[in-house]
Design a protein around this motif. Structure first.
Motif, PDB file in Angstrom:
ATOM      1  N   PRO A  23       0.829  -1.206   0.000  1.00  0.00           N
ATOM      2  CA  PRO A  23       0.000   0.000   0.000  1.00  0.00           C
ATOM      3  C   PRO A  23       0.861   1.252   0.000  1.00  0.00           C
ATOM      4  CG  PRO A  23       0.006  -1.040   2.175  1.00  0.00           C
ATOM      5  CD  PRO A  23       0.656  -2.000   1.239  1.00  0.00           C
ATOM      6  N   GLY A  24       0.444   2.239  -0.785  1.00  0.00           N
ATOM      7  CA  GLY A  24       1.206   3.478  -0.896  1.00  0.00           C
ATOM      8  C   GLY A  24       2.362   3.398  -1.865  1.00  0.00           C
ATOM      9  N   MET A  25       2.596   2.210  -2.433  1.00  0.00           N
ATOM     10  CA  MET A  25       3.691   2.021  -3.385  1.00  0.00           C
ATOM     11  C   MET A  25       3.164   1.338  -4.648  1.00  0.00           C
ATOM     12  SD  MET A  25       6.724   0.807  -0.765  1.00  0.00           S
ATOM     13  CE  MET A  25       8.018   1.124  -1.964  1.00  0.00           C
ATOM     14  N   GLU A  26       1.963   1.750  -5.057  1.00  0.00           N
ATOM     15  CA  GLU A  26       1.271   1.083  -6.165  1.00  0.00           C
ATOM     16  C   GLU A  26       1.997   1.192  -7.500  1.00  0.00           C
ATOM     17  OE1 GLU A  26      -0.131   2.882  -3.873  1.00  0.00           O
ATOM     18  OE2 GLU A  26      -1.801   1.744  -3.018  1.00  0.00           O
ATOM     19  N   GLU A  27       2.869   2.182  -7.667  1.00  0.00           N
ATOM     20  CA  GLU A  27       3.530   2.390  -8.960  1.00  0.00           C
ATOM     21  C   GLU A  27       4.901   1.721  -9.043  1.00  0.00           C
ATOM     22  OE1 GLU A  27       3.590   6.522  -9.840  1.00  0.00           O
ATOM     23  OE2 GLU A  27       1.405   6.724  -9.816  1.00  0.00           O
ATOM     24  N   THR A  28       5.255   0.935  -8.035  1.00  0.00           N
ATOM     25  CA  THR A  28       6.549   0.251  -8.070  1.00  0.00           C
ATOM     26  C   THR A  28       6.427  -1.103  -8.760  1.00  0.00           C
ATOM     27  OG1 THR A  28       6.197  -0.834  -5.924  1.00  0.00           O
ATOM     28  CG2 THR A  28       7.205   1.359  -5.904  1.00  0.00           C
ATOM     29  N   ARG A  29       7.553  -1.673  -9.104  1.00  0.00           N
ATOM     30  CA  ARG A  29       7.576  -2.967  -9.787  1.00  0.00           C
ATOM     31  C   ARG A  29       6.938  -4.066  -8.916  1.00  0.00           C
ATOM     32  NH1 ARG A  29      12.364  -0.367 -11.257  1.00  0.00           N
ATOM     33  NH2 ARG A  29      12.792  -0.359 -13.505  1.00  0.00           N
TER      34      ARG A  29
ATOM     35  N   LEU B  35      11.409  -2.313  -5.425  1.00  0.00           N
ATOM     36  CA  LEU B  35      10.689  -1.224  -4.768  1.00  0.00           C
ATOM     37  C   LEU B  35      10.832   0.105  -5.503  1.00  0.00           C
ATOM     38  CD1 LEU B  35      11.438  -2.027  -1.011  1.00  0.00           C
ATOM     39  CD2 LEU B  35       9.396  -2.586  -2.351  1.00  0.00           C
ATOM     40  N   SER B  36      11.442   0.062  -6.698  1.00  0.00           N
ATOM     41  CA  SER B  36      11.585   1.270  -7.513  1.00  0.00           C
ATOM     42  C   SER B  36      10.485   1.330  -8.568  1.00  0.00           C
ATOM     43  CB  SER B  36      12.955   1.289  -8.193  1.00  0.00           C
ATOM     44  OG  SER B  36      13.077   0.215  -9.120  1.00  0.00           O
ATOM     45  N   ARG B  37      10.317   2.496  -9.157  1.00  0.00           N
ATOM     46  CA  ARG B  37       9.283   2.690 -10.174  1.00  0.00           C
ATOM     47  C   ARG B  37       9.810   2.309 -11.558  1.00  0.00           C
ATOM     48  NH1 ARG B  37       5.725   8.080  -8.842  1.00  0.00           N
ATOM     49  NH2 ARG B  37       5.391   7.669  -6.629  1.00  0.00           N
ATOM     50  N   PHE B  38       8.890   2.020 -12.449  1.00  0.00           N
ATOM     51  CA  PHE B  38       9.250   1.731 -13.833  1.00  0.00           C
ATOM     52  C   PHE B  38       9.776   2.997 -14.499  1.00  0.00           C
ATOM     53  CE2 PHE B  38       6.006  -1.485 -12.899  1.00  0.00           C
ATOM     54  CZ  PHE B  38       6.637  -2.637 -13.354  1.00  0.00           C
ATOM     55  N   THR B  39      10.762   2.844 -15.378  1.00  0.00           N
ATOM     56  CA  THR B  39      11.258   3.981 -16.147  1.00  0.00           C
ATOM     57  C   THR B  39      10.218   4.357 -17.194  1.00  0.00           C
ATOM     58  OG1 THR B  39      12.326   2.607 -17.834  1.00  0.00           O
ATOM     59  CG2 THR B  39      13.608   3.111 -15.833  1.00  0.00           C
ATOM     60  N   SER B  40      10.393   5.497 -17.825  1.00  0.00           N
ATOM     61  CA  SER B  40       9.439   5.944 -18.856  1.00  0.00           C
ATOM     62  C   SER B  40       9.415   4.960 -20.024  1.00  0.00           C
ATOM     63  CB  SER B  40       9.810   7.346 -19.348  1.00  0.00           C
ATOM     64  OG  SER B  40      11.151   7.382 -19.826  1.00  0.00           O
TER      65      SER B  40
END
Length: 242
Positions: free
Chosen positions: A44-50, A182-187
């Motif tokens: 929760p709160g990290m929905e945009e991570t891998r 726990l990181s976000r996807f690149t563009s």
């Protein structure tokens, strides 16, 4: 030791750590066919991570079904739910509001409340050992190192659940696995992910429809679907807490 501690936490949060035979005892009765439960595993709160790509798939599924505005918090299951239908199948969508390592608490509570059997549960989660762009359905089997899946198996007391594994690939260079997931996807990755979400939703819907039906419930304006899933492989996830 960490795994044992997580298992204890799972069972304490479940309220009755020895209730192996009570699944569905307090369930809301559903008399018109079997319900199915679709769960997007993540943090929760990290929905945009891998690591939370399962939640992204669930969001895309809610949009496909036209119910994105119907999420509601359910404290009894420690998550957010939507009750919907795919043709004659009643479907419960679940976004756990507990950390990945104890997502199984939410899943087991929801299964109990809504009267869903383990074989009618579909977990959607990230897969390290598949590259981004690959998705696959897996029927049962071990968690293969995925802490969220392991929590679900522990809390449900069975591995007889369906899983949609969404590839996120492994990190390159010296980046640690735990930092990577726990990181976000690149563009650039996000452009690939857009088509992955479409294909993933196609696969989920195919599992929800009656065996003899091949109709697609998506609105006519939705984007076209994609290809079939690739064969499954092993999962390896970091041992530290997610």
């Amino acid at each position: 030791m960490r795994r044992v501690l997580t298992r204890v936490i799972n069972r304490v949060l479940m309220g009755d750590p020895f209730a192996r035979t009570k699944m569905g005892v307090n369930a809301e009765v559903h008399k018109q066919g079997r319900r199915k439960l679709v769960v997007g595993l993540g943090n929760p709160g990290m929905e945009e991570t891998r690591h939370s790509v399962g939640m992204a798939v669930l969001g895309a599924l809610a949009a496909r079904l036209g119910v994105s505005d119907r999420w509601r918090g359910d404290r009894h299951v420690s998550g957010e739910v939507i009750l919907s239908e795919v043709q004659d199948t009643q479907v419960v969508l679940l976004r756990p509001r507990l950390l990945m390592n104890i997502n199984g608490v939410c899943v087991a509570k929801a299964a109990r409340k809504y009267g869903v059997k383990p074989e009618d549960i579909l977990l959607v989660h990230d897969e390290l050992d598949k590259p981004l762009g690959k998705v696959a359905i897996k029927h049962g089997g071990s968690a293969r190192g995925h802490n969220g899946v392991r929590s679900c198996v522990d809390c449900l007391h069975t591995d007889a659940v369906l899983r949609l594994r969404v590839g996120i690939g492994r990190p390159s260079g010296e980046t640690s696995v735990e930092r990577y997931v726990l990181s976000r996807f690149t563009s650039e990755e996000q452009r690939i992910l857009d088509s992955v979400l479409v294909r993933s939703v196609d696969l989920v819907v195919s599992q929800l429809l009656p065996a003899a039906s091949h109709q697609d419930p998506r609105p006519a304006s939705s984007p076209a679907g994609g290809g079939r899933a690739a064969p499954h492989g092993k999962q390896r996830e970091p041992s530290p807490e997610d």
